[in-house]
Design a protein around this motif. Structure first.
Motif, PDB file in Angstrom:
ATOM      1  N   MET A 100       0.802  -1.227   0.000  1.00  0.00           N
ATOM      2  CA  MET A 100       0.000   0.000   0.000  1.00  0.00           C
ATOM      3  C   MET A 100       0.832   1.273   0.000  1.00  0.00           C
ATOM      4  SD  MET A 100      -3.141   0.888   2.568  1.00  0.00           S
ATOM      5  CE  MET A 100      -4.104   2.402   2.364  1.00  0.00           C
ATOM      6  N   PHE A 101       1.972   1.266   0.669  1.00  0.00           N
ATOM      7  CA  PHE A 101       2.669   2.516   0.924  1.00  0.00           C
ATOM      8  C   PHE A 101       4.061   2.549   0.302  1.00  0.00           C
ATOM      9  CE2 PHE A 101      -0.290   2.057   4.524  1.00  0.00           C
ATOM     10  CZ  PHE A 101      -1.054   3.199   4.285  1.00  0.00           C
ATOM     11  N   GLY A 102       4.257   3.551  -0.561  1.00  0.00           N
ATOM     12  CA  GLY A 102       5.564   3.821  -1.122  1.00  0.00           C
ATOM     13  C   GLY A 102       6.259   4.918  -0.339  1.00  0.00           C
ATOM     14  N   ASN A 103       7.530   5.089  -0.620  1.00  0.00           N
ATOM     15  CA  ASN A 103       8.365   6.045   0.112  1.00  0.00           C
ATOM     16  C   ASN A 103       8.152   7.453  -0.457  1.00  0.00           C
ATOM     17  OD1 ASN A 103      10.313   7.195   1.703  1.00  0.00           O
ATOM     18  ND2 ASN A 103      11.884   5.687   1.218  1.00  0.00           N
ATOM     19  N   VAL A 104       6.969   8.007  -0.208  1.00  0.00           N
ATOM     20  CA  VAL A 104       6.571   9.278  -0.817  1.00  0.00           C
ATOM     21  C   VAL A 104       7.392  10.444  -0.277  1.00  0.00           C
ATOM     22  CG1 VAL A 104       4.676  10.888  -1.216  1.00  0.00           C
ATOM     23  CG2 VAL A 104       4.223   8.429  -1.184  1.00  0.00           C
ATOM     24  N   GLY A 105       7.375  10.637   1.028  1.00  0.00           N
ATOM     25  CA  GLY A 105       8.021  11.797   1.607  1.00  0.00           C
ATOM     26  C   GLY A 105       9.535  11.782   1.489  1.00  0.00           C
ATOM     27  N   PHE A 106      10.150  10.589   1.542  1.00  0.00           N
ATOM     28  CA  PHE A 106      11.596  10.507   1.580  1.00  0.00           C
ATOM     29  C   PHE A 106      12.222  10.416   0.185  1.00  0.00           C
ATOM     30  CE2 PHE A 106      10.627  10.525   5.703  1.00  0.00           C
ATOM     31  CZ  PHE A 106      10.528   9.345   6.416  1.00  0.00           C
ATOM     32  N   MET A 107      11.604   9.651  -0.714  1.00  0.00           N
ATOM     33  CA  MET A 107      12.156   9.490  -2.056  1.00  0.00           C
ATOM     34  C   MET A 107      11.283  10.128  -3.126  1.00  0.00           C
ATOM     35  SD  MET A 107      13.743   5.620  -1.944  1.00  0.00           S
ATOM     36  CE  MET A 107      14.442   5.791  -3.582  1.00  0.00           C
ATOM     37  N   GLY A 108       9.996  10.240  -2.850  1.00  0.00           N
ATOM     38  CA  GLY A 108       9.080  10.763  -3.853  1.00  0.00           C
ATOM     39  C   GLY A 108       9.392  12.182  -4.267  1.00  0.00           C
ATOM     40  N   TYR A 109       9.664  13.052  -3.292  1.00  0.00           N
ATOM     41  CA  TYR A 109       9.920  14.463  -3.599  1.00  0.00           C
ATOM     42  C   TYR A 109      11.118  14.661  -4.531  1.00  0.00           C
ATOM     43  CZ  TYR A 109       6.528  15.676   0.060  1.00  0.00           C
ATOM     44  OH  TYR A 109       5.392  15.815   0.816  1.00  0.00           O
ATOM     45  N   PRO A 110      12.303  14.135  -4.184  1.00  0.00           N
ATOM     46  CA  PRO A 110      13.449  14.367  -5.086  1.00  0.00           C
ATOM     47  C   PRO A 110      13.277  13.732  -6.463  1.00  0.00           C
ATOM     48  CG  PRO A 110      14.026  12.832  -3.314  1.00  0.00           C
ATOM     49  CD  PRO A 110      12.711  13.428  -2.952  1.00  0.00           C
ATOM     50  N   VAL A 111      12.614  12.572  -6.537  1.00  0.00           N
ATOM     51  CA  VAL A 111      12.410  11.923  -7.834  1.00  0.00           C
ATOM     52  C   VAL A 111      11.431  12.727  -8.687  1.00  0.00           C
ATOM     53  CG1 VAL A 111      11.514   9.865  -8.989  1.00  0.00           C
ATOM     54  CG2 VAL A 111      12.999   9.621  -6.994  1.00  0.00           C
ATOM     55  N   VAL A 112      10.333  13.196  -8.081  1.00  0.00           N
ATOM     56  CA  VAL A 112       9.372  14.023  -8.808  1.00  0.00           C
ATOM     57  C   VAL A 112      10.045  15.298  -9.312  1.00  0.00           C
ATOM     58  CG1 VAL A 112       7.335  15.496  -8.515  1.00  0.00           C
ATOM     59  CG2 VAL A 112       7.280  13.137  -7.727  1.00  0.00           C
ATOM     60  N   ALA A 113      10.867  15.902  -8.469  1.00  0.00           N
ATOM     61  CA  ALA A 113      11.560  17.124  -8.875  1.00  0.00           C
ATOM     62  C   ALA A 113      12.512  16.870 -10.033  1.00  0.00           C
ATOM     63  CB  ALA A 113      12.322  17.705  -7.682  1.00  0.00           C
ATOM     64  N   ASN A 128       0.676  13.761  -0.859  1.00  0.00           N
ATOM     65  CA  ASN A 128       1.171  13.162   0.371  1.00  0.00           C
ATOM     66  C   ASN A 128       0.247  13.397   1.561  1.00  0.00           C
ATOM     67  OD1 ASN A 128       3.185  11.568   1.557  1.00  0.00           O
ATOM     68  ND2 ASN A 128       4.171  13.357   2.460  1.00  0.00           N
ATOM     69  N   VAL A 129      -0.680  14.355   1.449  1.00  0.00           N
ATOM     70  CA  VAL A 129      -1.644  14.578   2.530  1.00  0.00           C
ATOM     71  C   VAL A 129      -2.488  13.327   2.742  1.00  0.00           C
ATOM     72  CG1 VAL A 129      -3.705  15.874   3.203  1.00  0.00           C
ATOM     73  CG2 VAL A 129      -1.741  17.082   2.245  1.00  0.00           C
ATOM     74  N   VAL A 130      -3.028  12.773   1.659  1.00  0.00           N
ATOM     75  CA  VAL A 130      -3.852  11.569   1.761  1.00  0.00           C
ATOM     76  C   VAL A 130      -2.994  10.378   2.180  1.00  0.00           C
ATOM     77  CG1 VAL A 130      -5.402   9.995   0.521  1.00  0.00           C
ATOM     78  CG2 VAL A 130      -5.465  12.448   0.041  1.00  0.00           C
ATOM     79  N   ASN A 131      -1.775  10.291   1.635  1.00  0.00           N
ATOM     80  CA  ASN A 131      -0.867   9.210   2.012  1.00  0.00           C
ATOM     81  C   ASN A 131      -0.561   9.231   3.506  1.00  0.00           C
ATOM     82  OD1 ASN A 131       1.413   7.149   1.301  1.00  0.00           O
ATOM     83  ND2 ASN A 131       2.463   8.785   2.400  1.00  0.00           N
ATOM     84  N   THR A 132      -0.300  10.422   4.041  1.00  0.00           N
ATOM     85  CA  THR A 132       0.007  10.551   5.466  1.00  0.00           C
ATOM     86  C   THR A 132      -1.171  10.108   6.316  1.00  0.00           C
ATOM     87  OG1 THR A 132       1.499  12.402   5.021  1.00  0.00           O
ATOM     88  CG2 THR A 132       0.705  12.164   7.278  1.00  0.00           C
ATOM     89  N   ILE A 253       2.054  12.238 -12.196  1.00  0.00           N
ATOM     90  CA  ILE A 253       2.658  12.529 -10.888  1.00  0.00           C
ATOM     91  C   ILE A 253       2.159  11.537  -9.841  1.00  0.00           C
ATOM     92  CG2 ILE A 253       2.730  14.186  -8.991  1.00  0.00           C
ATOM     93  CD1 ILE A 253       2.988  16.399 -10.919  1.00  0.00           C
ATOM     94  N   ASN A 254       0.870  11.252  -9.840  1.00  0.00           N
ATOM     95  CA  ASN A 254       0.313  10.299  -8.877  1.00  0.00           C
ATOM     96  C   ASN A 254       0.942   8.918  -9.041  1.00  0.00           C
ATOM     97  OD1 ASN A 254      -1.804   9.440  -6.865  1.00  0.00           O
ATOM     98  ND2 ASN A 254      -2.433   8.183  -8.593  1.00  0.00           N
ATOM     99  N   THR A 255       1.084   8.473 -10.284  1.00  0.00           N
ATOM    100  CA  THR A 255       1.656   7.147 -10.538  1.00  0.00           C
ATOM    101  C   THR A 255       3.110   7.078 -10.095  1.00  0.00           C
ATOM    102  OG1 THR A 255       0.192   6.885 -12.451  1.00  0.00           O
ATOM    103  CG2 THR A 255       2.076   5.392 -12.294  1.00  0.00           C
ATOM    104  N   MET A 260       7.108   4.409  -5.736  1.00  0.00           N
ATOM    105  CA  MET A 260       8.318   4.415  -4.915  1.00  0.00           C
ATOM    106  C   MET A 260       8.493   3.066  -4.193  1.00  0.00           C
ATOM    107  SD  MET A 260       9.757   7.347  -5.312  1.00  0.00           S
ATOM    108  CE  MET A 260       9.153   7.409  -7.012  1.00  0.00           C
ATOM    109  N   PRO A 261       9.711   2.753  -3.756  1.00  0.00           N
ATOM    110  CA  PRO A 261       9.914   1.550  -2.933  1.00  0.00           C
ATOM    111  C   PRO A 261       9.162   1.656  -1.614  1.00  0.00           C
ATOM    112  CG  PRO A 261      11.878   2.923  -2.955  1.00  0.00           C
ATOM    113  CD  PRO A 261      10.965   3.478  -4.002  1.00  0.00           C
ATOM    114  N   VAL A 262       9.125   0.579  -0.878  1.00  0.00           N
ATOM    115  CA  VAL A 262       8.325   0.505   0.350  1.00  0.00           C
ATOM    116  C   VAL A 262       8.694   1.626   1.316  1.00  0.00           C
ATOM    117  CG1 VAL A 262       7.804  -0.902   2.383  1.00  0.00           C
ATOM    118  CG2 VAL A 262       7.996  -1.975   0.127  1.00  0.00           C
TER     119      VAL A 262
END
Length: 304
Positions: A100-113, A128-132, A253-255, A260-262
């Protein structure tokens, strides 16, 4: 993008070595986990909405909507699929969390950027609001076990935890377009939030240091979970959200965010609630390595 992946992996390796040398582990690891969850992570969430850049209003509600749809689907998957991926009943919740959960806050931001540009970090923060919200509600149920005594009381309490309060405030900042947060507020939050990424990755590495080498190479359950986490679920969500009429920008962006990894929160929550970290650290380690291949492949899908 490859450099970003290598950089984050390097911090995991440092945590691994530190764990082997005795700098990490035991009560220190649990205390650091609580610090990350209750203090630095909320600061990271809040600071993500204090970039000083106004997002395009057209994308705010669609991003929230696509994220809600995504996590409704992933919640169903997390509770239904694990029984077919593992023979160990006690691992079903951990496998569900990993799905269910990927590494949004830690890896998602730099990869998206690195792919969509720095301005897209804000949109990842909206997602990330909904993810959190899901991590600290559904995620804690998966980690602690639905039938565990006292878990029902905790589910109510977590809605008012510091990460959730930060998520509520962030949503309000986005909705009201408050782009003039004073520097004496935003800068300390940013500095404190910046601790989250290295601390969380060091925790992951130190947890891996407690595993036998053979365990870190994974097993059938780990690789099946990784296949769903990194490839099958993101691709399924990609086409589903396109069919539902979301714009390609929002869908892409959502995909990428959910590919991201776990999430490192899996290990942190296991430490916090006294669960065995073997399964979650194995699948986190394997997905982090494999994501260096799968994320570029998914980006290729976006370009076609």
């Amino acid at each position: 993008m490859f450099v970003v992946m290598i950089t984050l992996l390097a911090l995991v390796v440092v945590g691994f070595v530190a764990g082997k040398l005795g700098y990490f582990g035991g009560d220190f690891g649990r205390r650091l986990s609580r610090l990350v969850i209750n203090i630095t992570c909320p600061a990271l969430i809040l600071s993500s909405a204090m970039t000083g850049q106004l997002p395009d209003r057209r994308y705010i509600l669609p991003l929230l909507a696509v994220s809600v749809v995504t996590y409704v689907v992933l919640t169903a998957v997390a509770f239904l699929l694990p029984r077919y991926l593992t023979r160990q009943k006690q691992d079903e919740g951990i496998v569900g969390f990993a799905l269910m959960f990927g590494n949004v806050g830690f890896m998602g931001y730099p990869v998206v950027a690195s792919i969509f540009g720095h301005e897209a970090v804000f949109y990842a923060a909206v997602l990330n609001v909904v993810n959190t919200f899901a991590v600290f509600t559904v995620g804690t149920v998966l980690v602690t076990g639905r039938n565990e005594v006292g878990s029902e009381r905790f589910q109510k309490k977590v809605l008012y935890s510091t990460p959730m309060i930060a998520a509520y405030l962030t949503m309000a900042i986005v909705a009201l377009e408050l782009d003039s947060i004073p520097a004496f507020v935003s800068q300390p939050l940013t500095m404190l939030g910046n601790i989250t990424v290295p601390a969380a990755l060091l925790i992951i590495g130190s947890s891996m240091s407690q595993l036998p080498l053979r365990s870190m190479l994974g097993n059938r359950t780990v690789y099946l979970t990784s296949l769903f986490r990194l490839v099958l679920l993101p691709v399924a969500v990609y086409y589903l959200t396109l069919l539902l009429g979301f714009s390609s920008f929002v869908v892409n962006i959502n995909t990428l965010v959910i590919a991201m990894p776990v999430a490192t929160y899996g290990t942190i929550l296991c430490l916090k609630y006294g669960r065995d970290t073997a399964m979650i650290t194995e699948v986190t380690f394997v997905t982090t390595l494999l994501s260096m291949l799968t994320i570029p492949l998914l980006v290729t899908l976006f370009k076609t």
